[in-house]
Write a protein that holds these residues in place. Structure first.
Motif, PDB file in Angstrom:
ATOM      1  N   ASN A  69       0.816  -1.213   0.000  1.00  0.00           N
ATOM      2  CA  ASN A  69       0.000   0.000   0.000  1.00  0.00           C
ATOM      3  C   ASN A  69       0.850   1.263   0.000  1.00  0.00           C
ATOM      4  O   ASN A  69       0.599   2.201  -0.766  1.00  0.00           O
ATOM      5  N   ILE A  70       1.878   1.299   0.845  1.00  0.00           N
ATOM      6  CA  ILE A  70       2.694   2.510   0.906  1.00  0.00           C
ATOM      7  C   ILE A  70       3.524   2.664  -0.356  1.00  0.00           C
ATOM      8  O   ILE A  70       3.732   3.773  -0.859  1.00  0.00           O
ATOM      9  N   LEU A  71       3.990   1.542  -0.926  1.00  0.00           N
ATOM     10  CA  LEU A  71       4.729   1.617  -2.184  1.00  0.00           C
ATOM     11  C   LEU A  71       3.829   2.103  -3.317  1.00  0.00           C
ATOM     12  O   LEU A  71       4.272   2.850  -4.198  1.00  0.00           O
ATOM     13  N   GLU A  72       2.582   1.685  -3.292  1.00  0.00           N
ATOM     14  CA  GLU A  72       1.629   2.147  -4.302  1.00  0.00           C
ATOM     15  C   GLU A  72       1.429   3.657  -4.199  1.00  0.00           C
ATOM     16  O   GLU A  72       1.345   4.363  -5.220  1.00  0.00           O
ATOM     17  N   GLU A  73       1.379   4.180  -2.971  1.00  0.00           N
ATOM     18  CA  GLU A  73       1.235   5.631  -2.795  1.00  0.00           C
ATOM     19  C   GLU A  73       2.482   6.365  -3.273  1.00  0.00           C
ATOM     20  O   GLU A  73       2.403   7.434  -3.897  1.00  0.00           O
ATOM     21  N   TYR A  74       3.659   5.828  -2.965  1.00  0.00           N
ATOM     22  CA  TYR A  74       4.897   6.439  -3.450  1.00  0.00           C
ATOM     23  C   TYR A  74       4.943   6.415  -4.979  1.00  0.00           C
ATOM     24  O   TYR A  74       5.402   7.365  -5.617  1.00  0.00           O
ATOM     25  N   LYS A  75       4.485   5.306  -5.567  1.00  0.00           N
ATOM     26  CA  LYS A  75       4.444   5.206  -7.031  1.00  0.00           C
ATOM     27  C   LYS A  75       3.601   6.340  -7.614  1.00  0.00           C
ATOM     28  O   LYS A  75       3.998   6.986  -8.590  1.00  0.00           O
ATOM     29  N   ALA A  76       2.431   6.558  -7.013  1.00  0.00           N
ATOM     30  CA  ALA A  76       1.539   7.598  -7.521  1.00  0.00           C
ATOM     31  C   ALA A  76       2.168   8.975  -7.390  1.00  0.00           C
ATOM     32  O   ALA A  76       2.041   9.822  -8.285  1.00  0.00           O
ATOM     33  N   ASP A  77       2.863   9.227  -6.273  1.00  0.00           N
ATOM     34  CA  ASP A  77       3.554  10.516  -6.105  1.00  0.00           C
ATOM     35  C   ASP A  77       4.697  10.667  -7.108  1.00  0.00           C
ATOM     36  O   ASP A  77       4.904  11.753  -7.676  1.00  0.00           O
ATOM     37  N   MET A  78       5.451   9.609  -7.313  1.00  0.00           N
ATOM     38  CA  MET A  78       6.560   9.671  -8.260  1.00  0.00           C
ATOM     39  C   MET A  78       6.047   9.928  -9.675  1.00  0.00           C
ATOM     40  O   MET A  78       6.660  10.676 -10.449  1.00  0.00           O
ATOM     41  N   GLY A  79       4.911   9.323 -10.017  1.00  0.00           N
ATOM     42  CA  GLY A  79       4.326   9.601 -11.321  1.00  0.00           C
ATOM     43  C   GLY A  79       3.937  11.059 -11.451  1.00  0.00           C
ATOM     44  O   GLY A  79       4.140  11.683 -12.505  1.00  0.00           O
ATOM     45  N   MET A  80       3.404  11.607 -10.370  1.00  0.00           N
ATOM     46  CA  MET A  80       2.990  13.010 -10.363  1.00  0.00           C
ATOM     47  C   MET A  80       4.160  13.928 -10.707  1.00  0.00           C
ATOM     48  O   MET A  80       4.036  14.868 -11.499  1.00  0.00           O
ATOM     49  N   TYR A  81       5.336  13.663 -10.113  1.00  0.00           N
ATOM     50  CA  TYR A  81       6.509  14.505 -10.360  1.00  0.00           C
ATOM     51  C   TYR A  81       7.245  14.130 -11.644  1.00  0.00           C
ATOM     52  O   TYR A  81       7.679  14.996 -12.406  1.00  0.00           O
ATOM     53  N   SER A  82       7.385  12.836 -11.887  1.00  0.00           N
ATOM     54  CA  SER A  82       8.263  12.373 -12.960  1.00  0.00           C
ATOM     55  C   SER A  82       7.781  12.766 -14.350  1.00  0.00           C
ATOM     56  O   SER A  82       8.591  12.952 -15.264  1.00  0.00           O
ATOM     57  N   PHE A  83       6.467  12.888 -14.531  1.00  0.00           N
ATOM     58  CA  PHE A  83       5.937  13.117 -15.862  1.00  0.00           C
ATOM     59  C   PHE A  83       5.696  14.594 -16.167  1.00  0.00           C
ATOM     60  O   PHE A  83       5.202  14.938 -17.244  1.00  0.00           O
ATOM     61  N   LEU A  84       6.058  15.490 -15.240  1.00  0.00           N
ATOM     62  CA  LEU A  84       5.747  16.905 -15.416  1.00  0.00           C
ATOM     63  C   LEU A  84       6.358  17.491 -16.684  1.00  0.00           C
ATOM     64  O   LEU A  84       5.724  18.279 -17.396  1.00  0.00           O
ATOM     65  N   ARG A  85       7.605  17.111 -16.977  1.00  0.00           N
ATOM     66  CA  ARG A  85       8.252  17.672 -18.178  1.00  0.00           C
ATOM     67  C   ARG A  85       7.479  17.305 -19.431  1.00  0.00           C
ATOM     68  O   ARG A  85       7.338  18.112 -20.360  1.00  0.00           O
ATOM     69  N   GLN A  86       7.000  16.058 -19.466  1.00  0.00           N
ATOM     70  CA  GLN A  86       6.229  15.632 -20.620  1.00  0.00           C
ATOM     71  C   GLN A  86       4.903  16.382 -20.712  1.00  0.00           C
ATOM     72  O   GLN A  86       4.457  16.746 -21.795  1.00  0.00           O
ATOM     73  N   TYR A  87       4.276  16.630 -19.571  1.00  0.00           N
ATOM     74  CA  TYR A  87       3.018  17.372 -19.576  1.00  0.00           C
ATOM     75  C   TYR A  87       3.229  18.789 -20.101  1.00  0.00           C
ATOM     76  O   TYR A  87       2.386  19.330 -20.830  1.00  0.00           O
TER      77      TYR A  87
END
Length: 455
Positions: A417-435
């Motif tokens: 569960n906590i890894l899933e939350e970290y994954k979601a946060d990392m996606g939020m930051y990691s894809f910003l340049r592409q957005y």
């Protein structure tokens, strides 16, 4: 039973200050959104609120065996005019439990000597994880697979009787609360002009009265496709149970269970949400639907799942909702009431059967301002980038990333569960340049997301 408060009068007063306990203003009978409902819709809301009350009671019991007794004790003292108790009561009603984490991650215990167990009150005993695992191993060695499937289910409470683990389905254990909730859903359905919403409420009422995961799945799949003006959710999320997941730490036992088809799912906390869909906010969510496809292409192991080729996602409905109430686990101001919920979770049968998800964003929860603590942590040069709407954009990214693999988060083990939350946060930051490159956000907005999400 008499209780001794575990926090001082000064601490209780400090913790109900707006710096610590941010008020969330739900819709009331004078709200324009509520006034815009027709008479039948208002009657539906009335009965849904009554249904939500019963689920509030269920989750108090699941969190701590002393919760309801403590609540009545503090309420009586508060009603007598005791200011100390009034503040303790406010904290309790915000936390939805005697014990909780605050927004800084500090553990708050309101009553001396009343502590949490790793399994909360999903497990009616307090034993070390190692002893619990020993019981599970013994049952596995004896081939007690049917019993183990119930004990390790997300929807049972477990007792230890004469050295044996005994599981009882929520429907049976909370028969009074679930039956009363079901009655209110049926009452609400009688006033529904929305046939699909009416069908959902009827099926959901049946699911509350029968220990049948197929009924839960049917209700979840109906709910995920609703497009009407009213929102009602029975939320089931499994972040509080730290005992069931201990099974994953023993790889041999975990494999033995998997080989015999035993699913290991942490226990569900129960909550309810009632709201009115905000059309303007929902249009924004639909506009940003392209985020799913950008993120999908950038995710690791993206060959394990796919998105529709037409850049739409019929299995992911997103709605912006003005809240009428949040009860039970959904209303628990522990580390802060969540900005959004993307349900059902991947352990639910509805998802396994190919049902969709419904991503609900909570409008009032994001209406806040930077705290004094936040201002001390952020360099003055960057405070200008704080924008509460950026928190909403970030939440959209976070929630969308939840929908992007792996298909089974239990593969992540004890800390799934906590890894899933970290994954979601990392996606939020990691894809910003592409957005930004795709024109979804401007460079200024990307900076606002980064700075605001530190709040």
């Amino acid at each position: 039973m008499d209780y001794i408060y575990n926090i001082t009068e000064e601490e209780a007063k400090r913790r109900v200050d707006s710096e610590y306990l941010v008020a969330i203003n739900m819709l009331d009978a004078s709200s324009p959104q509520y006034m815009a409902l027709d008479d039948n819709e208002k009657k539906v809301v009335y009965h849904l609120c009554r249904a939500a009350f019963w689920l509030d009671k269920v989750n108090y019991k699941l969190q701590n065996a002393h919760n309801l007794d403590f609540y009545h004790y503090v309420q009586a003292k508060a009603n007598s005019g005791d200011e100390y108790s009034k503040n303790v009561l406010r904290l309790f009603l915000a936390q939805k439990s005697i014990n909780s984490l605050d927004t800084n991650g500090d553990y708050i215990n309101l009553a001396k000597g009343i502590l949490d167990n790793p399994g909360k009150n999903f497990y009616h005993f307090d034993i070390p994880k190692e002893e619990f695992i020993a019981h599970v191993k013994d049952m596995a060695d004896k081939g007690m697979w049917n019993d183990l499937s119930k004990i390790l289910s997300a929807r049972t409470v477990v007792d230890l009787v004469d050295g044996k683990l005994i599981a009882t389905d929520y429907v049976e254990y909370f028969a009074e609360e679930f039956n009363n909730c079901a009655t209110e859903l049926i009452n609400a359905s009688k006033y529904c002009d929305d046939d699909k919403f009416q069908e959902y409420l009827i099926v959901q009422s049946k699911a509350l009265q029968s220990a049948d995961v197929n009924l839960d799945a049917t209700a979840d799949m109906l709910w995920a496709k609703l497009t009407g003006r009213l929102e009602f959710t029975i939320t089931r999320e499994s972040y509080e149970d730290e005992l069931t997941t201990a099974v994953f730490a023993d790889e041999k036992l975990a494999k033995q269970l998997a080989d015999h088809g035993i699913e290991v799912n942490p226990k569900d906390s129960i909550g309810a949400r009632i709201g009115i869909v905000n059309e303007d906010g929902t249009r924004l969510l639909n506009t940003l639907q392209s985020l799913n496809n950008i993120a999908c292409n950038l995710m690791p192991y993206n060959s394990e799942y796919s998105m529709p080729e037409d850049n739409s996602n019929p299995d992911q409905v997103a709605l912006d909702v003005d809240l009428i109430t949040l009860t039970g686990d959904s209303g628990a101001y522990r580390a802060g009431i969540v900005l959004a919920e993307n349900l059902p979770n991947s352990d639910k049968l509805a998802i396994q059967l190919g049902g969709g998800r419904r991503n609900i964003y909570h409008r009032q929860v994001r209406n806040t301002k930077p705290s004094d603590t936040y201002k001390k942590l952020i360099h003055p040069e960057y405070i200008k980038y704080f924008n509460i709407e950026a928190s909403h954009w970030a939440t959209i990214e976070h929630e969308n990333t939840h929908s992007l693999g792996p298909k089974d988060i239990k593969a992540l083990g004890e800390y799934a569960n906590i890894l899933e939350e970290y994954k979601a946060d990392m996606g939020m930051y990691s894809f910003l340049r592409q957005y930004v490159a795709q024109g979804v956000f401007s460079d200024e907005q990307a900076k606002q997301i980064i700075v605001t999400e530190l709040f």
